[in-house]
Scaffold this active site. Structure first.
Site, PDB file in Angstrom:
ATOM      1  N   CYS A   6       0.849  -1.204   0.000  1.00 51.44           N
ATOM      2  CA  CYS A   6       0.000   0.000   0.000  1.00 51.44           C
ATOM      3  C   CYS A   6       0.881   1.249   0.000  1.00 51.44           C
ATOM      4  CB  CYS A   6      -0.950   0.002   1.197  1.00 51.44           C
ATOM      5  SG  CYS A   6      -2.373  -1.101   1.009  1.00 51.44           S
ATOM      6  N   ASP A  29      10.546  -6.296  -8.889  1.00 52.60           N
ATOM      7  CA  ASP A  29      10.875  -6.920  -7.608  1.00 52.60           C
ATOM      8  C   ASP A  29      12.289  -6.501  -7.195  1.00 52.60           C
ATOM      9  OD1 ASP A  29       9.669  -9.675  -6.016  1.00 52.60           O
ATOM     10  OD2 ASP A  29      11.756  -9.102  -5.646  1.00 52.60           O
ATOM     11  N   HIS A  45      -6.606  -3.094  -1.184  1.00 55.42           N
ATOM     12  CA  HIS A  45      -5.862  -4.068  -0.379  1.00 55.42           C
ATOM     13  C   HIS A  45      -6.705  -5.293  -0.054  1.00 55.42           C
ATOM     14  CE1 HIS A  45      -2.984  -5.339   2.858  1.00 55.42           C
ATOM     15  NE2 HIS A  45      -4.089  -5.953   3.250  1.00 55.42           N
ATOM     16  N   HIS A  96      -0.256  -8.515   1.029  1.00 51.00           N
ATOM     17  CA  HIS A  96      -1.078  -7.744   0.087  1.00 51.00           C
ATOM     18  C   HIS A  96      -1.002  -8.541  -1.211  1.00 51.00           C
ATOM     19  CE1 HIS A  96      -2.270  -3.552  -1.673  1.00 51.00           C
ATOM     20  NE2 HIS A  96      -2.345  -4.439  -2.667  1.00 51.00           N
ATOM     21  N   HIS A  98      -0.457 -10.240  -4.507  1.00 54.92           N
ATOM     22  CA  HIS A  98       0.381  -9.812  -5.629  1.00 54.92           C
ATOM     23  C   HIS A  98       0.668 -10.979  -6.548  1.00 54.92           C
ATOM     24  CE1 HIS A  98       2.965 -10.933  -2.233  1.00 54.92           C
ATOM     25  NE2 HIS A  98       3.831 -11.374  -3.131  1.00 54.92           N
ATOM     26  N   HIS A 100       3.405 -12.399  -9.282  1.00 59.15           N
ATOM     27  CA  HIS A 100       4.770 -12.293  -9.810  1.00 59.15           C
ATOM     28  C   HIS A 100       4.733 -12.615 -11.304  1.00 59.15           C
ATOM     29  CE1 HIS A 100       6.922 -12.733  -5.790  1.00 59.15           C
ATOM     30  NE2 HIS A 100       5.730 -13.228  -5.475  1.00 59.15           N
TER      31      HIS A 100
HETATM   32  P1  AMP Z   1       5.981 -13.155  -1.702  1.00 59.88           P
HETATM   33  O1  AMP Z   1       7.028 -14.098  -1.178  1.00 59.88           O
HETATM   34  O2  AMP Z   1       5.126 -13.797  -2.773  1.00 59.88           O
HETATM   35  O3  AMP Z   1       5.165 -12.522  -0.585  1.00 59.88           O
HETATM   36  O4  AMP Z   1       6.752 -12.034  -2.479  1.00 59.88           O
HETATM   37  C1  AMP Z   1       7.152 -10.832  -1.922  1.00 59.88           C
HETATM   38  C2  AMP Z   1       8.118 -10.219  -2.912  1.00 59.88           C
HETATM   39  O5  AMP Z   1       8.235  -8.838  -2.618  1.00 59.88           O
HETATM   40  C3  AMP Z   1       9.533 -10.810  -2.873  1.00 59.88           C
HETATM   41  O6  AMP Z   1       9.852 -11.335  -4.157  1.00 59.88           O
HETATM   42  C4  AMP Z   1      10.403  -9.603  -2.501  1.00 59.88           C
HETATM   43  O7  AMP Z   1      11.658  -9.611  -3.148  1.00 59.88           O
HETATM   44  C5  AMP Z   1       9.540  -8.436  -2.944  1.00 59.88           C
HETATM   45  N1  AMP Z   1       9.782  -7.171  -2.252  1.00 59.88           N
HETATM   46  C6  AMP Z   1       9.886  -6.954  -0.925  1.00 59.88           C
HETATM   47  N2  AMP Z   1      10.060  -5.649  -0.662  1.00 59.88           N
HETATM   48  C7  AMP Z   1      10.076  -5.015  -1.871  1.00 59.88           C
HETATM   49  C8  AMP Z   1      10.231  -3.653  -2.281  1.00 59.88           C
HETATM   50  N3  AMP Z   1      10.390  -2.665  -1.390  1.00 59.88           N
HETATM   51  N4  AMP Z   1      10.193  -3.374  -3.606  1.00 59.88           N
HETATM   52  C9  AMP Z   1      10.042  -4.362  -4.509  1.00 59.88           C
HETATM   53  N5  AMP Z   1       9.862  -5.667  -4.186  1.00 59.88           N
HETATM   54  C10 AMP Z   1       9.899  -5.984  -2.892  1.00 59.88           C
HETATM   55 ZN    ZN Z   2      -1.743  -3.312   1.231  1.00 65.94          ZN
END
Ligand code: AMP
Ligand code: ZN
Length: 115
Positions: A6, A29, A45, A96, A98, A100
């Site tokens: 968020c 990422d 969210h 949140h 997401h 990939h």
């Molecule tokens: P998940 O394991 O599916 O919850 O993925 C979370 C993803 O967020 C991971 O691949 C992290 O590398 C990525 N991540 C965490 N913090 C950031 C950030 N500030 N900017 C970009 N990606 C991030």
């Molecule tokens: Zn959020």
């Protein structure tokens, strides 16, 4: 406690933006697992798939329409993998929802690690 994604959406936390429309935001990422690794989030969210309701299920069509746009914009012509880590056993660490997008090489390898 605030939500990191968020905060990225509202600009409080910086990110490398790839795509944005009224409902969806996408950014690179910070710890890429492939030459192209993009995260796609909805501006509304929700924690993950477990919170899906008939009222918020538009989140998925909004996200996947954006995935298609991003694939075209980023020229992911050879294909790409889409992953949702849903819950702790799947490795979800940001609560949140997401998606990939992984791409940028000829073969992304096995669908799941055997380790
Ligand atoms: P998940 O394991 O599916 O919850 O993925 C979370 C993803 O967020 C991971 O691949 C992290 O590398 C990525 N991540 C965490 N913090 C950031 C950030 N500030 N900017 C970009 N990606 C991030
Ligand atoms: Zn959020």
């Amino acid at each position: 406690m605030g939500c990191l994604f968020c905060n990225i959406i509202n600009g409080e936390t910086p990110s490398d933006r790839v795509y944005e429309n009224d409902s969806v935001y996408a950014f690179r990422d910070i710890n890429p697992q492939a030459p192209v690794h993009i995260l796609v989030v909805h501006k509304e969210h929700t924690k993950n798939i477990d919170e899906t309701t008939p009222e918020n299920s538009h989140i998925y069509s909004d996200i996947f329409m954006a995935v298609k746009e991003i694939a075209s914009q980023e020229k992911l012509d050879n294909g790409y993998r889409v992953i949702i880590n849903n819950g702790s056993a799947a490795g979800q660490v940001i609560w949140h929802l997401h998606v990939h997008i992984l791409s940028g090489k000829d073969n992304l390898g096995p669908m799941i690690s055997n380790g």
